[in-house]
Every structure is written in C-alpha cells, then in structure tokens.
Design a protein around this motif. Structure first.
Motif, PDB file in Angstrom:
ATOM      1  N   LYS A  43      33.735 -74.292  -9.022  1.00  9.42           N
ATOM      2  CA  LYS A  43      35.030 -74.407  -9.673  1.00  9.42           C
ATOM      3  C   LYS A  43      35.304 -73.033 -10.264  1.00  9.42           C
ATOM      4  O   LYS A  43      34.578 -72.556 -11.149  1.00  9.42           O
ATOM      5  CB  LYS A  43      35.020 -75.460 -10.778  1.00  9.42           C
ATOM      6  CG  LYS A  43      36.405 -75.686 -11.384  1.00  9.42           C
ATOM      7  CD  LYS A  43      36.397 -76.836 -12.387  1.00  9.42           C
ATOM      8  CE  LYS A  43      37.809 -77.123 -12.883  1.00  9.42           C
ATOM      9  NZ  LYS A  43      37.814 -78.246 -13.859  1.00  9.42           N
ATOM     10  N   ARG A  45      38.118 -69.733 -11.520  1.00  7.76           N
ATOM     11  CA  ARG A  45      39.381 -69.452 -12.208  1.00  7.76           C
ATOM     12  C   ARG A  45      40.002 -68.203 -11.591  1.00  7.76           C
ATOM     13  O   ARG A  45      39.336 -67.173 -11.455  1.00  7.76           O
ATOM     14  CB  ARG A  45      39.153 -69.245 -13.705  1.00  7.76           C
ATOM     15  CG  ARG A  45      40.444 -68.949 -14.485  1.00  7.76           C
ATOM     16  CD  ARG A  45      40.194 -68.732 -15.969  1.00  7.76           C
ATOM     17  NE  ARG A  45      39.760 -69.972 -16.617  1.00  7.76           N
ATOM     18  CZ  ARG A  45      38.514 -70.191 -17.027  1.00  7.76           C
ATOM     19  NH1 ARG A  45      37.580 -69.252 -16.869  1.00  7.76           N
ATOM     20  NH2 ARG A  45      38.185 -71.334 -17.605  1.00  7.76           N
ATOM     21  N   GLN A 105      44.682 -70.215 -13.042  1.00 15.13           N
ATOM     22  CA  GLN A 105      44.546 -71.528 -12.403  1.00 15.13           C
ATOM     23  C   GLN A 105      43.089 -71.796 -12.025  1.00 15.13           C
ATOM     24  O   GLN A 105      42.368 -70.909 -11.582  1.00 15.13           O
ATOM     25  CB  GLN A 105      45.418 -71.580 -11.152  1.00 15.13           C
ATOM     26  CG  GLN A 105      45.352 -72.899 -10.381  1.00 15.13           C
ATOM     27  CD  GLN A 105      46.226 -72.855  -9.138  1.00 15.13           C
ATOM     28  OE1 GLN A 105      47.054 -71.961  -8.962  1.00 15.13           O
ATOM     29  NE2 GLN A 105      46.030 -73.819  -8.247  1.00 15.13           N
ATOM     30  N   GLU A 106      42.643 -73.039 -12.211  1.00 18.28           N
ATOM     31  CA  GLU A 106      41.288 -73.430 -11.830  1.00 18.28           C
ATOM     32  C   GLU A 106      41.331 -74.127 -10.471  1.00 18.28           C
ATOM     33  O   GLU A 106      42.124 -75.054 -10.270  1.00 18.28           O
ATOM     34  CB  GLU A 106      40.671 -74.341 -12.891  1.00 18.28           C
ATOM     35  CG  GLU A 106      40.452 -73.631 -14.227  1.00 18.28           C
ATOM     36  CD  GLU A 106      39.665 -74.466 -15.217  1.00 18.28           C
ATOM     37  OE1 GLU A 106      39.510 -75.682 -14.965  1.00 18.28           O
ATOM     38  OE2 GLU A 106      39.201 -73.916 -16.232  1.00 18.28           O
ATOM     39  N   ARG A 203      32.373 -83.934 -10.602  1.00 14.32           N
ATOM     40  CA  ARG A 203      31.887 -82.840 -11.450  1.00 14.32           C
ATOM     41  C   ARG A 203      32.999 -81.852 -11.774  1.00 14.32           C
ATOM     42  O   ARG A 203      33.082 -81.317 -12.881  1.00 14.32           O
ATOM     43  CB  ARG A 203      30.734 -82.108 -10.742  1.00 14.32           C
ATOM     44  CG  ARG A 203      29.417 -82.846 -10.800  1.00 14.32           C
ATOM     45  CD  ARG A 203      28.356 -82.157  -9.946  1.00 14.32           C
ATOM     46  NE  ARG A 203      28.151 -80.753 -10.316  1.00 14.32           N
ATOM     47  CZ  ARG A 203      27.381 -80.334 -11.314  1.00 14.32           C
ATOM     48  NH1 ARG A 203      26.741 -81.230 -12.059  1.00 14.32           N
ATOM     49  NH2 ARG A 203      27.235 -79.049 -11.571  1.00 14.32           N
ATOM     50  N   SER A 204      33.883 -81.624 -10.808  1.00 13.12           N
ATOM     51  CA  SER A 204      34.954 -80.645 -11.016  1.00 13.12           C
ATOM     52  C   SER A 204      35.955 -81.103 -12.076  1.00 13.12           C
ATOM     53  O   SER A 204      36.634 -80.279 -12.689  1.00 13.12           O
ATOM     54  CB  SER A 204      35.687 -80.370  -9.695  1.00 13.12           C
ATOM     55  OG  SER A 204      36.506 -81.470  -9.322  1.00 13.12           O
ATOM     56  N   GLU A 205      36.033 -82.415 -12.304  1.00 13.10           N
ATOM     57  CA  GLU A 205      37.008 -82.933 -13.258  1.00 13.10           C
ATOM     58  C   GLU A 205      36.610 -82.702 -14.708  1.00 13.10           C
ATOM     59  O   GLU A 205      37.467 -82.538 -15.576  1.00 13.10           O
ATOM     60  CB  GLU A 205      37.216 -84.438 -13.006  1.00 13.10           C
ATOM     61  CG  GLU A 205      37.952 -84.723 -11.694  1.00 13.10           C
ATOM     62  CD  GLU A 205      38.071 -86.219 -11.430  1.00 13.10           C
ATOM     63  OE1 GLU A 205      37.601 -87.006 -12.299  1.00 13.10           O
ATOM     64  OE2 GLU A 205      38.616 -86.597 -10.378  1.00 13.10           O
ATOM     65  N   TYR A 206      35.290 -82.662 -14.986  1.00 13.02           N
ATOM     66  CA  TYR A 206      34.897 -82.515 -16.382  1.00 13.02           C
ATOM     67  C   TYR A 206      34.199 -81.184 -16.686  1.00 13.02           C
ATOM     68  O   TYR A 206      33.910 -80.889 -17.851  1.00 13.02           O
ATOM     69  CB  TYR A 206      34.008 -83.687 -16.824  1.00 13.02           C
ATOM     70  CG  TYR A 206      32.674 -83.793 -16.138  1.00 13.02           C
ATOM     71  CD1 TYR A 206      31.583 -83.021 -16.565  1.00 13.02           C
ATOM     72  CD2 TYR A 206      32.488 -84.683 -15.083  1.00 13.02           C
ATOM     73  CE1 TYR A 206      30.358 -83.137 -15.939  1.00 13.02           C
ATOM     74  CE2 TYR A 206      31.265 -84.793 -14.462  1.00 13.02           C
ATOM     75  CZ  TYR A 206      30.198 -84.027 -14.898  1.00 13.02           C
ATOM     76  OH  TYR A 206      28.985 -84.146 -14.280  1.00 13.02           O
ATOM     77  N   LEU A 207      33.921 -80.375 -15.655  1.00 17.41           N
ATOM     78  CA  LEU A 207      33.306 -79.066 -15.891  1.00 17.41           C
ATOM     79  C   LEU A 207      34.383 -77.976 -15.936  1.00 17.41           C
ATOM     80  O   LEU A 207      35.341 -78.005 -15.166  1.00 17.41           O
ATOM     81  CB  LEU A 207      32.299 -78.742 -14.784  1.00 17.41           C
ATOM     82  CG  LEU A 207      31.026 -79.595 -14.741  1.00 17.41           C
ATOM     83  CD1 LEU A 207      30.165 -79.193 -13.555  1.00 17.41           C
ATOM     84  CD2 LEU A 207      30.237 -79.457 -16.034  1.00 17.41           C
ATOM     85  N   ARG A 208      34.203 -77.024 -16.832  1.00 17.21           N
ATOM     86  CA  ARG A 208      35.150 -75.917 -16.945  1.00 17.21           C
ATOM     87  C   ARG A 208      34.712 -74.768 -16.047  1.00 17.21           C
ATOM     88  O   ARG A 208      33.529 -74.498 -15.855  1.00 17.21           O
ATOM     89  CB  ARG A 208      35.233 -75.428 -18.399  1.00 17.21           C
ATOM     90  CG  ARG A 208      35.770 -76.468 -19.363  1.00 17.21           C
ATOM     91  CD  ARG A 208      35.916 -75.871 -20.744  1.00 17.21           C
ATOM     92  NE  ARG A 208      36.867 -74.770 -20.766  1.00 17.21           N
ATOM     93  CZ  ARG A 208      37.114 -74.020 -21.840  1.00 17.21           C
ATOM     94  NH1 ARG A 208      36.466 -74.241 -22.966  1.00 17.21           N
ATOM     95  NH2 ARG A 208      37.995 -73.035 -21.772  1.00 17.21           N
ATOM     96  N   ALA A 209      35.700 -74.059 -15.500  1.00 16.82           N
ATOM     97  CA  ALA A 209      35.417 -72.910 -14.641  1.00 16.82           C
ATOM     98  C   ALA A 209      35.008 -71.712 -15.513  1.00 16.82           C
ATOM     99  O   ALA A 209      35.436 -71.607 -16.661  1.00 16.82           O
ATOM    100  CB  ALA A 209      36.662 -72.570 -13.823  1.00 16.82           C
ATOM    101  N   ARG A 211      32.031 -72.518 -12.671  1.00 15.08           N
ATOM    102  CA  ARG A 211      30.833 -73.356 -12.654  1.00 15.08           C
ATOM    103  C   ARG A 211      30.452 -73.722 -11.209  1.00 15.08           C
ATOM    104  O   ARG A 211      31.332 -74.008 -10.385  1.00 15.08           O
ATOM    105  CB  ARG A 211      31.078 -74.640 -13.446  1.00 15.08           C
ATOM    106  CG  ARG A 211      29.851 -75.498 -13.648  1.00 15.08           C
ATOM    107  CD  ARG A 211      28.789 -74.813 -14.493  1.00 15.08           C
ATOM    108  NE  ARG A 211      29.260 -74.619 -15.847  1.00 15.08           N
ATOM    109  CZ  ARG A 211      29.068 -75.493 -16.831  1.00 15.08           C
ATOM    110  NH1 ARG A 211      28.412 -76.618 -16.589  1.00 15.08           N
ATOM    111  NH2 ARG A 211      29.509 -75.224 -18.048  1.00 15.08           N
TER     112      ARG A 211
END
Length: 510
Positions: A43, A45, A105-106, A203-209, A211
């Motif tokens: 993920k 940015r 944008q992520e 995982r992509s929904e709750y992890l911040r970029a 990652r």
C-alpha cells in the motif's frame, strides 16, 4: 529432455540450479536480507505526479520511491513475470497520469522490477497472484492462455473451462501446468488465490501507507511452484529442514512429484559434487568457448549487452561460407543459453560472423529464435540490421547473475581498465617533482607494486631513469606485494628512526 533441480541451502543464502541434459541453464540466488521484491504487494502513497513524463513516484517504504508509468495503471500486465509463461493480453487504453492518480493518494501496487543502480522499483496497479496452474488477475476481467500451450484445441478447451469457473470481475491466465486438467482440478487453487486476494485487500483497508501487504514467496517455494514440473526427473536438496518443506509443498500442489525429491547427504558441497560451481564461474567469464572451437565475447552494461562471435580454433572443412554458417548457428544456440543462464536483459546486440550468402542469414535468426523458446522470460528478436547485426530484447525482471554475485571493481570503477605500470611510474615522477618543489624534506620513501618497481629501475637508451634526479634529494624505493598496480605512496622521511626501519627493505634510488 532430462531436467534436474539442484538446491544448495544454508543459513546465509539459497542457490537453485536448473540442469537440462546435464547442462546448466539457470541459476537463481537469494541471500539473507536481500530477498527479491518482484511480486511484493504494497500500500503506497503517491509522492509526486509528473505529467511531462506520464509517470508518478510512489512511496512504498523502500529507500527510493517506486516508479509508476501511466501505462502500468491501465495497461494489462498479464506478461508479468513470476517465471510463468507469457499470455494473451486484452487491448486496454491508457489515459493521462494526472487524471488517474493524485499526490497524497494511497494506492495498492505490485513490484514489477527490482530497484537497481540509481533507479527505484517499477510498480503497477494491476496485481497478479501466481499459482501453479494459473495466475489470478483480480483487477482485470479477462481470460488468457499461455503461448507455450501450442495445441489450439487444448487452448480453446482451457479457455472455456476458465471462463466458467473464474471469480466474478476477475481474470485468469492459464499456465502450462494446466494442460490436460479438468475443472475440478482447478477448484482448490482458485479458492486459495481468491482468499489470498481477500486477505490482501482486508489488510489494505486498515493499514496506513507505506506498508507491505503481501510478500512473494521464497526462492525455494517459487522453485517448487514454477520449475518443479513433470519433466523434472529429480529435485536434489542438501538441507533437511527445506527438504521436508519441499516434500510437503509438492505433496499439496503436485503429489505425483514428491517422490522425486531427494535429500543430499553424500558430500559437503553439493554444487561442487554436481560440477555446478565450476560452470557458474565460467558463466561469469567474458569469453565463452564452444565445443567446436569457436567462442563468443559477452560485454555487459546496465541496459545494453553486446555479443561478438568469433571462429576461434574452428576451421571447418572446405567451404568458407558453410564454416561461417555452422559457427553462427552453434553460436546462436550458445548465446540463447548464456542469456538465460546469466539472466541478461534489456537491449542485446549480436555481431555474428559476416555471411555473404543472403540465404544463410534467416537460418541463423531462426536458430536463435528456436533456442530462445525454452527461455521463460519474454524475448523479442527484431532481425538483422543493415550492418549485419542481430537486435533483440529480453525482459528485465530481476538482477542479472553478475549483479548478484559480483560488484563494481573498486580500482577500475567498472571500466575494466587500470593504469599501466608505465603510467603509474610517470604518476610517481610527477608527484616527486611537486613534492620536492614545495618542501624542504630531502628524503622520500616511494612504495609501489613490484611490477612498477621494475619499471622505475629501468633506464632509457641514454641512461636516464624514469624518476627525476633532484639535487640534494634521496629517494628510497620499496616494492610492496600488497599494493595494486595502479597504487603508489610517497612518504617523507624526517627522522633517523624512520630511515633505520628501511634498512634491508628499500633500495636507495639516488
């Protein structure tokens, strides 16, 4: 064709060799802490968007930002290389980069090419998840069949099956391992790949970029998945723990092959015992001799490789043009093997021996193309130019062999050339002149390699030495075995103690 896989595993590195009819055709190396990134899903940015280049730089957590082409956002990437065969690709259009991504944008991306040199990794937004018999494309609603499956009836049959079982709004690429399989044979693999994609997106929904969302499998697992096919007679491995893992994985994805996995316990060095290490060393040499006495020269740069063909010791029989054709055809086969073995990519120029008979030129190109059919990496032979050179390209997926096991020479900086003995001696001469002109010190120690020391000791026809004779200045010459031919050192001798240390070690020059 008899194939064998030989695996040399230890706590520091894994090396996998693929033999075809006892010839080394592929070598893969993975070292601890330097695992390959191709296939990893992140993920990221968007750091900045460059409309002028139709590209964007994306922060995925590596040392350098990754490079995202506009074409890698909308263009299908079904030729993505995990070792799988190439596929048919849908015809998708590419828009403007500034309309597709925005700064900050992520986005979820996958690594297409390893970072190397001054370049960051190349990435794509179209993810591909490889299995043994198929590749899942979650972002493309398309079914493709490997071009290596040549039987048109089988291609059509597999395409119909996949159209019926593929997940909604997703795509599949059929790999060669799927030949002869029925719909029920694919169910477990499709289910596994679909669940894997669901976990990645979760995982992509709750992890911040930035990652890492999913890491591609290790070299040993990829080998079982991509190389351990029905035509491999033996998979020999020297590590007990990995032997158990390979047997377990093979038992799941190819139960009929697990009996071919063998633990090697006969010797200390498996690559030496199978004669592989010597062949790896030869694979890194510039000159490659062929059995017929001819040889090829391979010069590699970062983006361009030049191959030169020479007759060497091969003299043929009576007809010169037949001799040249024979050498060129044999060279074409060897070049294809060397490109695959060394994992050379980018633009490749081949200078075959000049052929006066026009009809012989297509024969050489045909021989090259036929030899390249066994290469799992995408190649494209463009033909013979007006200068008689063959142009071709080979897709870059990972570091070439020389980049994995070699480093740039700290002496020549990669040029392959260093100062000669005479040049080093002249450099010493110029330094002595500068030193004596600006210092009151009257004694100097000159340290050079033995080869340079011999040059310094010589005199020209008029009896003049290469070093200057400066009135009142004494020079001591010391041959240092540890010094490189281009290195030299000039030190001031300012005390009796320093002078005494040189007794028996240095020769007084003047």
């Amino acid at each position: 064709m008899n194939k064998k896989i030989i695996a040399d595993i230890n706590s520091f590195e894994a090396r996998i060799a693929l033999l075809e009819n006892d010839k080394l055709v592929e070598i893969h190396v993975e070292r601890r802490g330097k695992e390959r990134l191709v296939g990893n899903i992140y993920k990221g940015r968007v750091a900045n968007v460059l409309p002028g280049m139709q590209a964007a730089f994306v922060d995925i957590g590596l040392d350098r930002n990754a490079f995202l082409y506009a074409g890698d956002i909308l263009a299908d990437t079904s030729d993505f290389e995990f070792g799988q065969a190439k596929s048919e690709a849908p015809n998708l259009k590419c828009g403007k980069i500034e309309d597709m991504v925005k700064e900050g944008q992520e986005i979820v991306v996958q690594v297409l090419k390893q970072p190397g040199g001054t370049k960051g990794a190349r990435i794509t937004t179209h993810v591909t998840l490889p299995g043994r018999m198929m590749v899942l494309m979650p972002t493309v609603n398309h079914v493709g069949v490997s071009r290596r499956i040549e039987d048109e009836e089988e291609r059509a049959r597999l395409k119909v099956i996949m159209e019926g079982i593929k997940p909604n709004n997703m795509g599949l690429i059929v790999r060669t391992a799927a030949v002869g399989k029925n719909p029920e044979d694919f169910e477990n693999e499709i289910s596994f790949l679909s669940r894997l994609w669901e976990r990645i997106m979760s995982r992509s929904e709750y992890l911040r970029a930035p990652r890492l969302l999913h890491a591609e499998e290790s070299l040993v697992f990829r080998t079982v998945r991509d190389l351990f096919t029905a035509d491999v007679s033996e998979f020999v491995i020297n590590d007990h723990e990995y032997f158990d893992k390979v047997v377990a994985v093979a038992g799941i994805i190819a139960p009929h092959l697990k009996e071919r996995v063998r633990l090697y316990t006969e010797g200390i060095n498996i690559f030496d015992d199978f004669g592989i290490q010597a062949r790896i060393d030869k694979a890194l040499e510039k000159k490659v001799w062929m059995k017929n006495g001819a040889y090829i020269i391979i010069d590699e740069t970062e983006a361009l490789t030049v191959v030169d063909v020479n007759t060497g010791k091969f003299v043929g029989e009576s007809n010169l043009q037949e001799t040249i054709l024979s050498v060129n055809i044999e060279a074409a086969k060897e070049i294809a093997r060397q490109l695959r073995l060394r994992d050379i990519s980018g633009i490749i120029i081949i200078d075959f021996i000049d052929m006066e008979v026009e009809g012989n030129k297509p024969k050489v190109v045909e021989a090259l193309e036929e030899a390249l059919l066994s290469d799992r990496t995408k190649t494209n032979v463009l033909g013979i130019t007006g200068l008689g050179l063959v142009e071709m390209t080979r897709k870059k997926v990972r570091k070439k062999l020389s980049g994995l096991v070699k480093r740039t020479c700290p002496y020549c900086g990669g040029s392959g050339l260093v100062d000669s003995e005479e040049t080093t001696a002249m450099n010493v001469r110029r330094l002595i002149l500068r030193q004596t002109a600006s210092s009151d010190i009257k004694e100097y120690l000159i340290e050079v390699s033995p080869h340079v020391a011999k040059i310094i000791e010589q005199k020209d026809a008029a009896g003049m030495p290469i070093l200057p004779r400066v009135e009142g200045v004494k020079l001591y010459i010391m041959a240092n075995e540890a010094m490189h031919i281009a290195d030299y050192k000039v030190s001031e001798i300012a005390s009796q103690k320093e002078r005494e240390k040189l007794l028996g070690k240095a020769r007084v020059f003047c």
